[in-house]
Scaffold this motif. Structure first.
Motif, PDB file in Angstrom:
ATOM      1  N   MET A   1       0.828  -1.196   0.000  1.00  0.00           N
ATOM      2  CA  MET A   1       0.000   0.000   0.000  1.00  0.00           C
ATOM      3  C   MET A   1       0.871   1.258   0.000  1.00  0.00           C
ATOM      4  O   MET A   1       1.969   1.254   0.535  1.00  0.00           O
ATOM      5  CB  MET A   1      -0.889   0.039   1.248  1.00  0.00           C
ATOM      6  N   LYS A   2       0.344   2.313  -0.581  1.00  0.00           N
ATOM      7  CA  LYS A   2       0.993   3.618  -0.534  1.00  0.00           C
ATOM      8  C   LYS A   2       0.211   4.462   0.457  1.00  0.00           C
ATOM      9  O   LYS A   2      -0.939   4.840   0.199  1.00  0.00           O
ATOM     10  CB  LYS A   2       0.990   4.262  -1.920  1.00  0.00           C
ATOM     11  N   LEU A   3       0.820   4.726   1.618  1.00  0.00           N
ATOM     12  CA  LEU A   3       0.120   5.397   2.701  1.00  0.00           C
ATOM     13  C   LEU A   3       0.644   6.810   2.940  1.00  0.00           C
ATOM     14  O   LEU A   3       1.811   7.090   2.690  1.00  0.00           O
ATOM     15  CB  LEU A   3       0.280   4.594   3.998  1.00  0.00           C
ATOM     16  N   MET A   4      -0.236   7.670   3.446  1.00  0.00           N
ATOM     17  CA  MET A   4       0.191   9.002   3.867  1.00  0.00           C
ATOM     18  C   MET A   4       0.975   8.897   5.170  1.00  0.00           C
ATOM     19  O   MET A   4       0.605   8.148   6.076  1.00  0.00           O
ATOM     20  CB  MET A   4      -1.027   9.909   4.098  1.00  0.00           C
ATOM     21  N   VAL A   5       2.080   9.626   5.262  1.00  0.00           N
ATOM     22  CA  VAL A   5       2.803   9.774   6.521  1.00  0.00           C
ATOM     23  C   VAL A   5       3.159  11.240   6.690  1.00  0.00           C
ATOM     24  O   VAL A   5       3.381  11.958   5.722  1.00  0.00           O
ATOM     25  CB  VAL A   5       4.091   8.912   6.587  1.00  0.00           C
ATOM     26  N   THR A   6       3.200  11.679   7.932  1.00  0.00           N
ATOM     27  CA  THR A   6       3.595  13.043   8.264  1.00  0.00           C
ATOM     28  C   THR A   6       4.491  12.961   9.494  1.00  0.00           C
ATOM     29  O   THR A   6       4.604  11.891  10.115  1.00  0.00           O
ATOM     30  CB  THR A   6       2.376  13.934   8.589  1.00  0.00           C
TER      31      THR A   6
ATOM     32  N   TYR B   1      -5.822  11.526  12.520  1.00  0.00           N
ATOM     33  CA  TYR B   1      -6.307  12.121  11.267  1.00  0.00           C
ATOM     34  C   TYR B   1      -5.657  11.418  10.074  1.00  0.00           C
ATOM     35  O   TYR B   1      -6.343  11.048   9.109  1.00  0.00           O
ATOM     36  CB  TYR B   1      -5.993  13.615  11.225  1.00  0.00           C
ATOM     37  N   VAL B   2      -4.337  11.224  10.146  1.00  0.00           N
ATOM     38  CA  VAL B   2      -3.616  10.553   9.059  1.00  0.00           C
ATOM     39  C   VAL B   2      -4.130   9.127   8.890  1.00  0.00           C
ATOM     40  O   VAL B   2      -4.371   8.659   7.768  1.00  0.00           O
ATOM     41  CB  VAL B   2      -2.096  10.556   9.331  1.00  0.00           C
ATOM     42  N   ALA B   3      -4.296   8.416  10.005  1.00  0.00           N
ATOM     43  CA  ALA B   3      -4.771   7.034   9.946  1.00  0.00           C
ATOM     44  C   ALA B   3      -6.160   6.954   9.309  1.00  0.00           C
ATOM     45  O   ALA B   3      -6.430   6.061   8.490  1.00  0.00           O
ATOM     46  CB  ALA B   3      -4.799   6.442  11.351  1.00  0.00           C
ATOM     47  N   ASN B   4      -7.024   7.889   9.676  1.00  0.00           N
ATOM     48  CA  ASN B   4      -8.364   7.927   9.081  1.00  0.00           C
ATOM     49  C   ASN B   4      -8.304   8.144   7.578  1.00  0.00           C
ATOM     50  O   ASN B   4      -9.019   7.496   6.809  1.00  0.00           O
ATOM     51  CB  ASN B   4      -9.193   9.038   9.730  1.00  0.00           C
ATOM     52  N   GLN B   5      -7.449   9.068   7.147  1.00  0.00           N
ATOM     53  CA  GLN B   5      -7.303   9.335   5.717  1.00  0.00           C
ATOM     54  C   GLN B   5      -6.796   8.099   4.986  1.00  0.00           C
ATOM     55  O   GLN B   5      -7.271   7.765   3.893  1.00  0.00           O
ATOM     56  CB  GLN B   5      -6.345  10.512   5.491  1.00  0.00           C
TER      57      GLN B   5
END
Length: 284
Positions: A83-88, A151-155
């Motif tokens: 998977m390509k996931l958002m990270v901050t 928030y990131v996890a939800n997205q």
């Protein structure tokens, strides 16, 4: 300037702070992301001239990378279990060892597992989302102390079309509100603060210390709380808990669960032969 020339420039700059192999991997990733090319396209177009705008963009990216900023944070993306996931900077960058933890759980549960799973300290949501994808009949819950991480996890869950119930919980001060889980999993903070100086700056300067470090005097503090909550009803009598651990402290983590009434323990090594994962249950 061609793509090849830009790659050589970036490689030269990054080799000042990373070893050659790691610098090369970062350059390849950055070029693919910045130019929207896959690996094959990048190879086929390596003699293509960059536009002035592309050159400026890549030069700015190089400067950020040379300040030790992880390439995953530059592009706010990381790969995990396909998977390509958002990270901050509010979330840890998912690691290969954590993929191994997920794979171990999936192998043990089987695709038809339909129990309730809680992921403690979910961060980017990578563990919970990967488990929901691999075990579609399971009911997934995930918590974190950090609102920005949630928030990131939800997205990420929305992007991966996975149904997960996220909620805020500070496990050092409160037991999660739901109980009786069939499986609890966690990759908690486990690096003692006194080891900070020995770590690479791209870790200590950018990744969230809240998700990385434990007090040097209490390296087992998160495992102690997880084990306590599990023994007090968070985990069902027939349930299983899985945790990732510091490779030098897996035995100590296992002993922490034994002290809380767990009798069936298993320590698993990662692909590099380091003891990284602990599985615990009340009964064989």
């Amino acid at each position: 300037m061609t793509i090849t020339e830009m790659a050589a420039y970036m490689q030269q700059r990054l080799s000042e702070i990373y070893d050659k192999e790691e610098a090369s991997a970062i350059v390849k990733w950055a070029l693919q992301e910045a130019l929207a090319l896959d690996a094959l396209q990048l190879q086929l177009q390596k003699q293509k001239l960059l536009t002035e705008e592309q050159e400026r963009h890549l030069a700015k990216i190089t400067e950020r990378l040379c300040r030790y900023e992880p390439v995953q944070y530059v592009f706010q993306r990381a790969y995990f279990m396909g998977m390509k996931l958002m990270v901050t900077p509010a979330t840890l960058i998912p690691r290969p060892e954590t993929e191994e933890l997920v794979q171990w759980i999936v192998e043990n549960c089987g695709i038809n597992f339909d129990g309730r799973i809680l992921d403690i300290g979910t961060g980017s949501g990578c563990i919970a989302i990967a488990l929901k994808r691999a075990l579609p009949k399971a009911q997934l819950y995930a918590c974190d102390v950090c609102e920005n991480a949630l928030y990131v996890a939800n997205q990420n869950a929305l992007e991966q079309n996975t149904k997960i119930e996220f909620f805020r919980c500070d496990i050092l001060n409160e037991m999660p509100p739901h109980t009786g889980f069939d499986l609890v999993v966690s990759n908690p903070p486990y690096i003692p603060l006194d080891e900070k100086e020995s770590l690479h700056p791209n870790l200590t300067l950018y990744e969230p210390h809240l998700a990385l470090f434990t007090p040097a005097t209490s390296p087992m503090i998160f495992y102690e709380h997880i084990a306590s909550y599990c023994s007090e009803g968070l985990l069902s009598d027939k349930g299983t808990v899985y945790v990732e651990a510091h490779f030098q402290r897996a035995r100590e983590v296992a002993d922490t669960f034994v002290k809380k009434g767990f009798s069936n323990l298993d320590i698993k090594t990662d692909i590099q032969g380091k003891a990284r994962m602990v599985k615990a249950s009340f009964k064989p």
